[in-house]
Design a protein around this motif. Structure first.
Motif, PDB file in Angstrom:
ATOM      1  N   GLN A   1       8.226  15.901 -16.683  1.00  0.00           N
ATOM      2  CA  GLN A   1       8.038  14.678 -15.906  1.00  0.00           C
ATOM      3  C   GLN A   1       7.817  13.484 -16.826  1.00  0.00           C
ATOM      4  O   GLN A   1       8.378  12.408 -16.616  1.00  0.00           O
ATOM      5  CB  GLN A   1       6.856  14.827 -14.952  1.00  0.00           C
TER       6      GLN A   1
ATOM      7  N   SER B   1      11.135  12.535 -18.464  1.00  0.00           N
ATOM      8  CA  SER B   1      12.013  11.933 -17.447  1.00  0.00           C
ATOM      9  C   SER B   1      11.566  10.513 -17.115  1.00  0.00           C
ATOM     10  O   SER B   1      12.393   9.594 -17.031  1.00  0.00           O
ATOM     11  CB  SER B   1      12.010  12.775 -16.164  1.00  0.00           C
TER      12      SER B   1
ATOM     13  N   ARG C   1      12.430   8.025 -19.821  1.00  0.00           N
ATOM     14  CA  ARG C   1      13.853   7.659 -19.792  1.00  0.00           C
ATOM     15  C   ARG C   1      14.138   6.707 -18.626  1.00  0.00           C
ATOM     16  O   ARG C   1      14.857   5.724 -18.793  1.00  0.00           O
ATOM     17  CB  ARG C   1      14.734   8.911 -19.670  1.00  0.00           C
TER      18      ARG C   1
END
Length: 141
Positions: A17, A20, A23
């Protein structure tokens, strides 16, 4: 054994998480990433709840209001984790995050906060935390 498996799964998901979110935040912003994460987490939880159907909603009246805002900490977690990952990298961020969690859980256990039973911490537990901190310091160099 089951608890260890779930703890391992949670730790892996926290890392995934965080990466992610880092990003996503590069493209749209950190608070936007936090919002998307919270929304998708809510949707996933709701779908699982509808499928599993365990627990009872009537008991929500018994929960202290302070505990009902626990999910709001996730916004701070996501923002802080994303910012840290972008500034110091994934490994150092997650290592530091885990140490912070462990130190706070020690305080909660020792003091008996949040209705938890007080627990006695002994020298081996403190040595363990010291070794983890030393490990993070070594990782940083």
């Amino acid at each position: 054994m089951r608890g260890i498996i779930f703890a391992f799964l949670a730790g892996a998901c926290i890392t995934l998480q965080g990466v992610s979110n880092a990003r996503i935040s590069q493209d749209i912003g950190t608070w936007q990433a936090a919002t998307i994460t919270q929304l998708t987490g809510f949707i996933m939880s709701l779908l699982i709840l509808l499928f599993v159907r365990d627990g009872k909603w009537q008991g929500i009246k018994e929960v202290k209001p302070l505990y009902l805002i626990g999910g709001s900490f996730a916004a701070v977690v996501i923002f802080s984790e994303v910012t840290a990952i972008q500034q110091i990298g994934v490994t150092f961020t997650i290592s530091t995050l885990l140490i912070a969690q462990l130190c706070l859980t020690f305080l909660i256990d020792i003091k008996g906060w949040f209705g938890m039973g007080k627990r006695q911490m002994r020298l081996p537990q403190f040595i363990g935390i010291g070794l983890m901190i030393a490990g993070v310091v070594i990782l940083k160099f």
